[in-house]
Design a protein around this motif. Structure first.
Motif, PDB file in Angstrom:
ATOM      1  N   UNK A 115     -10.603 -10.746   0.628  1.00 15.67           N
ATOM      2  CA  UNK A 115     -11.185  -9.438   0.895  1.00 15.67           C
ATOM      3  C   UNK A 115     -10.488  -8.874   2.125  1.00 15.67           C
ATOM      4  N   UNK A 116      -9.802  -7.748   1.944  1.00 10.71           N
ATOM      5  CA  UNK A 116      -9.062  -7.111   3.033  1.00 10.71           C
ATOM      6  C   UNK A 116      -9.835  -5.905   3.540  1.00 10.71           C
ATOM      7  N   UNK A 117     -10.170  -5.916   4.814  1.00 14.19           N
ATOM      8  CA  UNK A 117     -10.805  -4.783   5.468  1.00 14.19           C
ATOM      9  C   UNK A 117      -9.693  -3.887   6.004  1.00 14.19           C
ATOM     10  N   UNK A 118      -9.582  -2.698   5.433  1.00 15.23           N
ATOM     11  CA  UNK A 118      -8.393  -1.874   5.625  1.00 15.23           C
ATOM     12  C   UNK A 118      -8.541  -0.861   6.759  1.00 15.23           C
ATOM     13  N   UNK A 119      -7.389  -0.435   7.254  1.00 19.76           N
ATOM     14  CA  UNK A 119      -7.306   0.702   8.163  1.00 19.76           C
ATOM     15  C   UNK A 119      -6.720   1.884   7.400  1.00 19.76           C
ATOM     16  N   UNK A 120      -6.785   3.067   7.987  1.00 22.38           N
ATOM     17  CA  UNK A 120      -6.243   4.256   7.315  1.00 22.38           C
ATOM     18  C   UNK A 120      -4.721   4.222   7.217  1.00 22.38           C
ATOM     19  N   UNK A 121      -4.069   3.357   7.978  1.00 24.02           N
ATOM     20  CA  UNK A 121      -2.614   3.242   7.909  1.00 24.02           C
ATOM     21  C   UNK A 121      -2.159   2.220   6.868  1.00 24.02           C
ATOM     22  N   UNK A 122      -3.117   1.563   6.205  1.00 25.44           N
ATOM     23  CA  UNK A 122      -2.768   0.620   5.157  1.00 25.44           C
ATOM     24  C   UNK A 122      -2.593  -0.809   5.609  1.00 25.44           C
TER      25      UNK A 122
ATOM     26  N   UNK B 237     -12.834  -2.053  -3.938  1.00 17.75           N
ATOM     27  CA  UNK B 237     -14.228  -2.352  -4.303  1.00 17.75           C
ATOM     28  C   UNK B 237     -15.250  -1.456  -3.633  1.00 17.75           C
ATOM     29  N   UNK B 238     -14.812  -0.598  -2.697  1.00 18.82           N
ATOM     30  CA  UNK B 238     -15.759   0.213  -1.947  1.00 18.82           C
ATOM     31  C   UNK B 238     -15.898  -0.288  -0.522  1.00 18.82           C
ATOM     32  N   UNK B 239     -16.755   0.368   0.228  1.00 23.01           N
ATOM     33  CA  UNK B 239     -16.888   0.124   1.665  1.00 23.01           C
ATOM     34  C   UNK B 239     -17.943  -0.951   1.931  1.00 23.01           C
ATOM     35  N   UNK B 240     -17.504  -2.151   2.280  1.00 24.46           N
ATOM     36  CA  UNK B 240     -18.424  -3.249   2.573  1.00 24.46           C
ATOM     37  C   UNK B 240     -19.074  -3.124   3.947  1.00 24.46           C
ATOM     38  N   UNK B 241     -18.262  -2.787   4.943  1.00 23.80           N
ATOM     39  CA  UNK B 241     -18.736  -2.875   6.328  1.00 23.80           C
ATOM     40  C   UNK B 241     -19.208  -1.553   6.919  1.00 23.80           C
ATOM     41  N   UNK B 242     -19.223  -0.487   6.116  1.00 20.76           N
ATOM     42  CA  UNK B 242     -19.781   0.774   6.564  1.00 20.76           C
ATOM     43  C   UNK B 242     -18.918   1.572   7.513  1.00 20.76           C
ATOM     44  N   UNK B 243     -17.599   1.316   7.539  1.00 26.40           N
ATOM     45  CA  UNK B 243     -16.720   2.071   8.438  1.00 26.40           C
ATOM     46  C   UNK B 243     -16.089   3.271   7.759  1.00 26.40           C
ATOM     47  N   UNK B 244     -16.456   3.533   6.502  1.00 22.70           N
ATOM     48  CA  UNK B 244     -15.935   4.685   5.785  1.00 22.70           C
ATOM     49  C   UNK B 244     -14.632   4.432   5.063  1.00 22.70           C
ATOM     50  N   UNK B 245     -14.087   3.230   5.129  1.00 23.55           N
ATOM     51  CA  UNK B 245     -12.824   2.888   4.470  1.00 23.55           C
ATOM     52  C   UNK B 245     -13.090   1.811   3.426  1.00 23.55           C
ATOM     53  N   UNK B 246     -12.598   2.034   2.218  1.00 23.71           N
ATOM     54  CA  UNK B 246     -12.810   1.065   1.143  1.00 23.71           C
ATOM     55  C   UNK B 246     -12.025  -0.215   1.392  1.00 23.71           C
ATOM     56  N   UNK B 247     -12.630  -1.324   1.025  1.00 26.40           N
ATOM     57  CA  UNK B 247     -11.966  -2.618   1.121  1.00 26.40           C
ATOM     58  C   UNK B 247     -11.222  -2.941  -0.175  1.00 26.40           C
TER      59      UNK B 247
ATOM     60  N   UNK C  33       0.865  -1.171   0.000  1.00 24.95           N
ATOM     61  CA  UNK C  33       0.000   0.000   0.000  1.00 24.95           C
ATOM     62  C   UNK C  33       0.907   1.228   0.000  1.00 24.95           C
ATOM     63  N   UNK C  34       0.801   2.041  -1.033  1.00 25.58           N
ATOM     64  CA  UNK C  34       1.608   3.257  -1.143  1.00 25.58           C
ATOM     65  C   UNK C  34       0.755   4.452  -0.731  1.00 25.58           C
ATOM     66  N   UNK C  35       1.171   5.125   0.328  1.00 31.86           N
ATOM     67  CA  UNK C  35       0.459   6.291   0.844  1.00 31.86           C
ATOM     68  C   UNK C  35       1.046   7.525   0.170  1.00 31.86           C
ATOM     69  N   UNK C  36       0.277   8.117  -0.743  1.00 29.86           N
ATOM     70  CA  UNK C  36       0.815   9.136  -1.637  1.00 29.86           C
ATOM     71  C   UNK C  36       0.699  10.555  -1.062  1.00 29.86           C
ATOM     72  N   UNK C  37       1.555  11.422  -1.575  1.00 30.09           N
ATOM     73  CA  UNK C  37       1.501  12.837  -1.233  1.00 30.09           C
ATOM     74  C   UNK C  37       0.812  13.591  -2.362  1.00 30.09           C
ATOM     75  N   UNK C  38       0.534  14.885  -2.120  1.00 28.76           N
ATOM     76  CA  UNK C  38      -0.163  15.698  -3.115  1.00 28.76           C
ATOM     77  C   UNK C  38       0.659  15.891  -4.387  1.00 28.76           C
ATOM     78  N   UNK C  39       1.986  15.803  -4.298  1.00 27.29           N
ATOM     79  CA  UNK C  39       2.815  15.946  -5.490  1.00 27.29           C
ATOM     80  C   UNK C  39       3.206  14.589  -6.094  1.00 27.29           C
TER      81      UNK C  39
END
Length: 221
Positions: A75-82, A45-55, A4-10
């Protein structure tokens, strides 16, 4: 593995998280085997479990559950840290797929989001199986996976030479590898369009390749 690559604005990499047998929380749920080829395909694929984070759906088309190289997806249920907070496998042995189909042909080689295709409020996805033998050897196929909020299979449909109505329009031949790639084109006005690759198609020349645009009616729950 998957990164998971956490990108910057540039558009540089501000951070990265690996997901494998050793990192990213995956090992708390499953163990990858030799030549599983986890990461052979990836789709948000979008948010399966309704926590606001896409799976994420991640293919492992060399997985041997039920048959050698039958394939699997996770199917990976993700956190904001990847990292993965939870994982659900879908294969011949896990996730409820076996109630509908037995896969045997590189299931998970490609994946694509579908949105909510059947109108039940839960996002769905497609999974390619390029080595499927319906009709002839490695003609190929793909599956529509109607998911539950926990990432299991609530229902499924197959599209190949023998199922899903495809044979009314075209014939797949041996080694076409239909389902080698999948891409969602549109999901509106009651119609879903999906592009499906077949890189072994021989139209005009050996293995020249082809792509099919498939239209589906959106279903009511």
């Amino acid at each position: 593995a998957l990164y998971i690559l956490l990108m910057t604005a540039n558009v540089t990499v501000g951070g990265a998280q690996k997901i494998s047998n050793s990192e990213g929380g995956f090992a708390a749920h499953y163990t990858l085997g030799q030549n599983d080829f986890f990461g052979s395909s990836v789709a948000s694929i979008g948010d399966l479990d309704g926590d606001g984070i896409s799976e994420l759906v991640v293919g492992a088309d060399g997985d041997d559950d039920g048959s050698s190289g039958g394939g699997a997806v996770y199917v990976l249920f993700m956190t904001t840290s990847g990292t993965a907070s939870a994982v659900q496998k879908i294969s011949n042995s896990d996730g409820g797929l076996a109630a509908h189909y037995t896969v045997s042909g590189c299931f998970g080689h490609s994946v694509a989001p579908l949105g909510d295709m059947n109108g039940d409020g839960v996002v769905d996805f497609a999974v390619g199986a390029r080595c499927d033998d319906d009709g002839s050897s490695s003609a190929g196929a793909f599956y529509l996976i109607f998911a539950t909020t926990s990432g299991t299979v609530g229902d499924a449909a197959k599209v190949s030479m023998l199922e899903g109505g495809f044979a009314s329009f075209y014939t797949l031949d041996s080694g076409d590898y239909f389902g080698c790639s999948l891409a969602l084109v549109g999901n509106s006005d009651g119609t879903l369009e999906l592009v499906v690759g077949a890189y072994g198609d021989d139209d005009g020349n050996g293995d020249a390749g082809a792509a099919y645009v498939l239209s589906f009616e959106m279903m009511s729950p």
